[in-house]
Design an enzyme around this catalytic site. Structure first.
Site, short mmCIF file in Angstrom:
data_model
loop_
_atom_site.label_atom_id
_atom_site.label_comp_id
_atom_site.label_asym_id
_atom_site.label_seq_id
_atom_site.Cartn_x
_atom_site.Cartn_y
_atom_site.Cartn_z
N MET A 77 -2.98 1.54 86.17
CA MET A 77 -4.17 1.86 86.94
C MET A 77 -5.23 2.47 86.03
O MET A 77 -4.95 2.77 84.87
CB MET A 77 -3.81 2.81 88.08
N CYS A 78 -6.38 2.71 86.57
CA CYS A 78 -7.51 3.06 85.72
C CYS A 78 -8.45 3.99 86.49
O CYS A 78 -8.19 4.36 87.62
CB CYS A 78 -8.28 1.79 85.34
N ARG A 79 -9.52 4.36 85.84
CA ARG A 79 -10.59 5.14 86.44
C ARG A 79 -11.90 4.51 86.01
O ARG A 79 -12.01 4.01 84.89
CB ARG A 79 -10.57 6.61 85.95
N ILE A 125 -11.98 3.46 81.99
CA ILE A 125 -10.88 3.88 81.13
C ILE A 125 -9.60 3.29 81.69
O ILE A 125 -9.39 3.28 82.90
CB ILE A 125 -10.78 5.42 81.02
N ASN A 159 -10.10 -1.23 89.31
CA ASN A 159 -8.93 -0.37 89.27
C ASN A 159 -7.98 -0.88 90.32
O ASN A 159 -8.37 -1.06 91.48
CB ASN A 159 -9.31 1.09 89.56
#
Lengths: 277, 277, 277, 277
Positions: free
Chosen positions: C1-3, C87, C113
């Site tokens: 997962m990401c931001r 990110i 995301n």
């Protein structure tokens, strides 16, 4: 700050200690429990000895250890009886291979968790104390590498504990001259490929965590079912920034202000005091 | 050794000079004609000034310039009236961002092609001559960065040509003390964001190639059909390690042992002699 | 997962949002509060629009954002009225620039995301649904990029919400055929350089966090002392995976299964339902 | 295009072939004599077999081989009886580890110099021909990896020459359907850890250079003073894109449209013709 692991014993696959344990060094790179930072993702390094070469091999990269495919590959193929592994959390110094631990000089290997407080103020003075013959070999910009070169300057080759004690004394004295109350914070691992020294010390007696593994013999009695313990020699020993798992009886804290020697014929532990020559 | 390019003039897209010309810096990274090495693939850097910030921006990477996608992106989007670009061919020093040019200190930018012969022997002595206040800011391990910090130590802020002359004198003197006959080989570009100085010098009077572009006015008369020349101001000027193309009349060699100043109000060329304070 | 973070409004320095806020995206890269992982260190990307170029610039790197010196430089020098930053925390896919978000096609930018559950099982089938004309442009190996190319295939250029709805429907249908109960988990940002769409959706109605900023006008009344709010236009808007700080009244959760449009003339919010053509 | 080297024989240190020879692969990375490009600096890879693991180890990086310190370290410490090394010159495809050779699948290793002309046009069609079970394992975006997966699809495990012949036939047929006159250009090395196959072929009968080393026995008689030849077994054999030096009698060109097998019990050479199943 950083996390590290030093192994000495029966030749094993790096994977056995780098990836397999529940709280392996790879796990610590994302979720350190006892470190200053939970994440240690500013580069890493592994150094190992192989037959036919007195000098250790080094593999370093500037990305995080947890996603490095080359490290994963090496861990599955490299066996060694003596190796160091280190994951870095930079306190501002550049993230580059020359700043990754372990550092090497000839057959010597050195790695560090900690810092010289106020290093920026005294970098020049400490560099000046390095043996001029060695000066130009310094490749990076960390306090750790300067500590290594000071220890080399002060006779690491002849008497490692004395050389480290003198390095620590010089760092503390220089720090105090700059008004730094507690200049030194260190856990160190040093080896020449045969013996392995580990130090735990800090000027304020608040040293970072450091643990050593119990005698294999004792562990086998406690855990007759753990296969790994049957496969390794009695003289196998691990020093780690934090325990790799929860095996009861497996880990002992290295006492504050002390150092240990892992060597053929019997390991030993002593107290450590910085001292002038 | 390396190749570089310095631009001062009307704000242009970096692409115009980095990629578009037949023998652009990108082409030189693979096929340098006048360099010591044909390949310059050991890292690169670009530094540029933008409105609203006195200090230049830096973009550096450790791979070759020719396959760098981020450089390609920036070249298509960044406009600047004053920028440096540098491609590196390491002579052994580590390939890391802190060793990539241009170097920066406050509003100053510095890049170099050349070498200090025997640098390994005299690195410590030269480092000791750097202003202690500046010492800890040195981030890499190149001779070039030490030259920059020596020039800063000797008054780059007040009188750049004098500071460079003194740096050169010190390097030559130190080299001679170590028995190095021709210690210095340099083509240098230095800027404070307003003026731009370029130096060509070597102890043995065998300096690496360096060229400056003709006056735009003259070029326009020679090449009324070249559109690029109509779009740029009269004061636009380029300094390059080697010509970017074959436009007749476009390039002049910077004479051996000399330096030029590119500045508002008229550029100038002088002879260069290393000199003590 | 990401931001991720998407900005539209008065041109600002990237630094203002990437580094300055207490819980900036850089802080989230080490200490995400609402993400699946606390660490997002498997590469990052920034995409921004500049004057004179319809297509956005991209800057991507495979190391962590928190120690990247080039990102720090760009953040201090690049102004933009519309930019994306992302990110990454890889779920196993290779850490390489072609897997870093945002993805670009012509003037379009896309970041994500979430994940397609069971992607390994259906990668081939989904790739087959991509317009053959677009197929060879796919450069990486992520599920996210395939989602982008499916949206392009289904008419992103004409009607973004409809194209995304169809992409979602196809992913869910394919997943169900493979026995995956909840195939899709997504928060998406998409822009053509003028308008900006943000989607929050998941097959199991357990979507990852997504927030939008309050109207600047309202915020100014609530916080007359916050200087930043006086400097930006009324139409400025932010969409973020998690709030950048604790300013009361600043953030609203995007409702489950909905999407918003940020556009000149007035933003809007709608419910989102995957749908066949 | 690229350069590669395949070794089978007595276990040797990688250094012996990667760095030591006058025109080693490292030298070829900067100064290839017979390649399409003189510089091969777009990533590299090494793959080797070790005892206790049927699958080979891979080490890949995206920078040039000539300045890579980790490769230098491994070359000094890794011994292997069977290894591949490859340096890449990208023809536009992304420079990323998943595009570096050698590629691996289980115990199989594959590397390639050459290209599928018009690959962009037919990437999708060729990908569709890959066994759906294998499709999702493709990690990069090169034509080479697709060739490997087609060979795996067509029975590499059972009959490597037949599988490669079928792969070549399919690539040529697909190319012709797209109007590409000469779709395939390849020199290939493939191994399962025991036997080693090398192919030289191109649709236009203008194949890239490929050489094999003479029998060790014969070389020893020719060069009784070359120590290296005394240390290796009679069955030792090298296949290289270009000779590593000028030892008279050491190198033979692999004939156009042919392939060789290096195996215990006697090597063999055959002609190669693409063919349907």
């Amino acid at each position: 700050m950083c996390r590290w692991l030093a192994y000495s014993g029966s030749p094993i696959l790096l994977d056995t200690l780098l990836y397999k344990p529940a709280h392996s060094l790879i796990d610590q790179s994302l979720h350190s429990k006892l470190g200053v930072e939970t994440t240690n993702g500013d580069g890493f390094g592994v150094g190992w000895y192989t037959e036919g070469n007195d000098n250790p091999a080094l593999f370093k990269d500037i990305g995080p250890a947890w996603n490095n495919r080359n490290l994963r590959e090496l861990a599955d193929h490299v066996h060694s009886p003596l190796f160091f592994a280190h994951i870095r959390a930079s306190t501002g110094t550049a993230v580059q291979q020359t700043n990754c631990h372990p550092f090497r000089h000839g057959r010597w290997m050195f790695m560090h968790n900690g810092a010289i407080a106020g290093f920026h103020l005294m970098r020049r003075e400490l560099m000046l104390l390095v043996d001029p013959e060695l000066y130009a070999d310094i490749g990076g910009s960390t306090d750790s590498e300067v500590m290594f070169y000071l220890a080399l300057t002060y006779g690491l080759d002849e008497d490692p504990p004395a050389a480290v004690a003198r390095m620590a004394e010089v760092v503390e004295r220089t720090g105090h001259e700059h008004g730094v109350e507690f200049p030194l914070q260190m856990t160190l691992a040093i080896t020449d490929g045969v013996r392995l020294w580990a130090f735990r010390y800090s000027s304020g007696r608040t040293s970072r965590s450091l643990f050593y593994s119990s005698k294999v013999e004792a562990l086998r009695r406690l855990h007759p079912d753990v296969r790994f313990l049957r496969d390794i020699s009695d003289e196998t020993r691990l020093i780690v920034s934090e325990p790799l798992g929860d095996l009861p009886g497996a880990w002992h804290e290295v006492p504050e202000s002390s150092y240990g020697v892992i060597q053929p014929g019997g390991d030993e532990m002593y107290s450590f005091i910085p001292s002038a020559a």
